[in-house]
Write an enzyme that holds these catalytic residues in place. Structure first.
Site, PDB file in Angstrom:
ATOM      1  N   LYS A  42       0.821  -1.199   0.000  1.00 45.33           N
ATOM      2  CA  LYS A  42       0.000   0.000   0.000  1.00 45.33           C
ATOM      3  C   LYS A  42       0.862   1.259   0.000  1.00 45.33           C
ATOM      4  CE  LYS A  42      -3.444  -2.318   2.864  1.00 45.33           C
ATOM      5  NZ  LYS A  42      -3.044  -3.186   3.993  1.00 45.33           N
ATOM      6  N   GLY A  43       2.147   1.091   0.267  1.00 45.12           N
ATOM      7  CA  GLY A  43       3.016   2.234   0.483  1.00 45.12           C
ATOM      8  C   GLY A  43       3.142   3.196  -0.678  1.00 45.12           C
ATOM      9  N   ASP A  98       7.665   2.672  -2.410  1.00 46.12           N
ATOM     10  CA  ASP A  98       7.871   3.804  -1.506  1.00 46.12           C
ATOM     11  C   ASP A  98       9.335   3.923  -1.086  1.00 46.12           C
ATOM     12  OD1 ASP A  98       7.725   1.440  -0.030  1.00 46.12           O
ATOM     13  OD2 ASP A  98       6.178   2.148   1.348  1.00 46.12           O
ATOM     14  N   ASP A 101      14.911  -0.809   0.800  1.00 44.82           N
ATOM     15  CA  ASP A 101      15.737  -0.988   1.995  1.00 44.82           C
ATOM     16  C   ASP A 101      16.719  -2.138   1.729  1.00 44.82           C
ATOM     17  OD1 ASP A 101      16.701  -1.067   4.576  1.00 44.82           O
ATOM     18  OD2 ASP A 101      14.900  -1.891   5.469  1.00 44.82           O
ATOM     19  N   LYS A 129      17.119   3.734   0.955  1.00 42.41           N
ATOM     20  CA  LYS A 129      17.860   3.537   2.197  1.00 42.41           C
ATOM     21  C   LYS A 129      19.039   2.621   1.877  1.00 42.41           C
ATOM     22  CE  LYS A 129      15.191   3.018   6.062  1.00 42.41           C
ATOM     23  NZ  LYS A 129      14.461   2.215   7.105  1.00 42.41           N
ATOM     24  N   PHE A 150      14.026   4.579  10.778  1.00 43.16           N
ATOM     25  CA  PHE A 150      12.674   4.194  10.389  1.00 43.16           C
ATOM     26  C   PHE A 150      11.852   5.440  10.101  1.00 43.16           C
ATOM     27  CE2 PHE A 150       8.488   2.365  10.544  1.00 43.16           C
ATOM     28  CZ  PHE A 150       8.707   1.188   9.856  1.00 43.16           C
ATOM     29  N   VAL A 151      11.338   5.519   8.878  1.00 43.22           N
ATOM     30  CA  VAL A 151      10.580   6.703   8.470  1.00 43.22           C
ATOM     31  C   VAL A 151       9.119   6.343   8.191  1.00 43.22           C
ATOM     32  CG1 VAL A 151      12.589   7.914   7.559  1.00 43.22           C
ATOM     33  CG2 VAL A 151      11.290   6.413   6.047  1.00 43.22           C
ATOM     34  N   ASP A 157       4.267   3.263   6.486  1.00 50.91           N
ATOM     35  CA  ASP A 157       3.566   3.027   7.748  1.00 50.91           C
ATOM     36  C   ASP A 157       4.465   2.458   8.820  1.00 50.91           C
ATOM     37  OD1 ASP A 157       3.792   0.395   6.437  1.00 50.91           O
ATOM     38  OD2 ASP A 157       2.531  -0.295   8.084  1.00 50.91           O
ATOM     39  N   ARG A 163       0.348   6.388   7.462  1.00 51.75           N
ATOM     40  CA  ARG A 163       0.391   6.508   5.997  1.00 51.75           C
ATOM     41  C   ARG A 163      -0.194   7.827   5.525  1.00 51.75           C
ATOM     42  NH1 ARG A 163       1.557   1.319   3.941  1.00 51.75           N
ATOM     43  NH2 ARG A 163       0.604  -0.408   5.070  1.00 51.75           N
TER      44      ARG A 163
HETATM   45  P1  IMP Z   1      13.011  -4.287   1.151  1.00 47.00           P
HETATM   46  O1  IMP Z   1      13.771  -3.402   0.230  1.00 47.00           O
HETATM   47  O2  IMP Z   1      12.643  -5.609   0.568  1.00 47.00           O
HETATM   48  O3  IMP Z   1      13.681  -4.405   2.495  1.00 47.00           O
HETATM   49  O4  IMP Z   1      11.600  -3.740   1.462  1.00 47.00           O
HETATM   50  C1  IMP Z   1      11.208  -2.469   1.354  1.00 47.00           C
HETATM   51  C2  IMP Z   1       9.866  -2.403   2.049  1.00 47.00           C
HETATM   52  O5  IMP Z   1      10.044  -2.415   3.463  1.00 47.00           O
HETATM   53  C3  IMP Z   1       9.209  -1.101   1.701  1.00 47.00           C
HETATM   54  O6  IMP Z   1       8.348  -1.238   0.597  1.00 47.00           O
HETATM   55  C4  IMP Z   1       8.485  -0.761   2.968  1.00 47.00           C
HETATM   56  O7  IMP Z   1       7.198  -1.326   2.944  1.00 47.00           O
HETATM   57  C5  IMP Z   1       9.289  -1.415   4.076  1.00 47.00           C
HETATM   58  N1  IMP Z   1      10.194  -0.452   4.739  1.00 47.00           N
HETATM   59  C6  IMP Z   1      11.547  -0.432   4.718  1.00 47.00           C
HETATM   60  N2  IMP Z   1      12.038   0.578   5.434  1.00 47.00           N
HETATM   61  C7  IMP Z   1      10.966   1.237   5.934  1.00 47.00           C
HETATM   62  C8  IMP Z   1      10.828   2.416   6.771  1.00 47.00           C
HETATM   63  O8  IMP Z   1      11.791   3.072   7.218  1.00 47.00           O
HETATM   64  N3  IMP Z   1       9.560   2.783   7.054  1.00 47.00           N
HETATM   65  C9  IMP Z   1       8.460   2.100   6.607  1.00 47.00           C
HETATM   66  N4  IMP Z   1       8.554   1.021   5.825  1.00 47.00           N
HETATM   67  C10 IMP Z   1       9.793   0.581   5.499  1.00 47.00           C
HETATM   68 MG    MG Z   2       6.213  -1.543   0.709  1.00 38.97          MG
END
Ligand code: IMP
Ligand code: MG
Length: 178
Positions: A42-43, A98, A101, A129, A150-151, A157, A163
């Site tokens: 949903k982000g 969104d 990470d 990130k 954490f943002v 969210d 959100r």
């Molecule tokens: P990754 O790159 O697979 O670790 O996943 C990224 C997802 O983790 C994003 O789409 C977000 O939903 C969630 N996420 C990672 N860091 C944050 C944060 O700082 N705040 C909120 N959601 C986050």
């Molecule tokens: Mg996400």
């Protein structure tokens, strides 16, 4: 809600400027094509809505919902909870998330969509990130780099909340350490 925010890192006007810049970039890079924007729910929701209004070429929009399971470093899988309605064979796809990470979500989705026969796939993330990265992913379009904190807000969210904040901020530690 605002009282839980330690500091604002992307203001409403910053967000508007980012959407304008990235929308123009897509309009230029995909001139003559009709790309498919794939938003990751949903982000992505506020970001995709504002971004698409700044794209002035023909484009399609569709959404997916995935959840990722982060195992040990550099391994992780995703489950598709809601799939695309679109047959992406031969399409130029832009995956919009969104925040990137670990990179696990993006790397898995990219692989899945390539297997379905997409012509091209690029990734756009509102926030990057970089310090969190566990798998190497190529994020061509980035709104803004963010530190390893954490943002929340503007789609992002914590436990389903925040959100609807119109800006992005760092959540006070005491909120998520409860
Ligand atoms: P990754 O790159 O697979 O670790 O996943 C990224 C997802 O983790 C994003 O789409 C977000 O939903 C969630 N996420 C990672 N860091 C944050 C944060 O700082 N705040 C909120 N959601 C986050
Ligand atoms: Mg996400």
């Amino acid at each position: 809600m605002n009282k839980d925010i330690k500091r604002v890192i992307v203001s409403e006007s910053d967000l508007a400027a980012i959407c304008k810049r990235l929308g123009q970039q897509i309009s230029n890079d995909y001139a003559g094509k009709k790309p498919l924007i794939v938003g990751l729910l949903k982000g992505c929701q506020p970001f995709v809505s504002d971004l698409m209004k700044n794209i002035d070429i023909y484009c399609y929009v569709d959404y997916m919902t995935v959840s990722s399971y982060h195992g040990t470093a550099s391994c992780g899988t995703i489950t598709i909870k809601k799939d695309l309605d679109t047959d992406i064979k031969g399409m130029d796809v832009i995956i919009v998330d969104d925040i990137v990470d670990t990179g696990i979500t993006i790397s898995n989705i990219t692989e899945i969509l390539y297997k379905r026969g997409a012509n091209s796939i690029e990734v756009m993330a509102l926030l990057d990130k970089k310090e969190g990265r566990q798998v190497d992913v190529n994020v061509k379009y980035i709104g803004m780099p963010v530190p390893n904190e954490f943002v929340v807000g503007y789609g992002l969210d914590y436990d389903g909340l925040y959100r609807n904040l119109p800006y992005i901020g760092v959540l006070k530690e005491e909120v998520y350490q409860k």
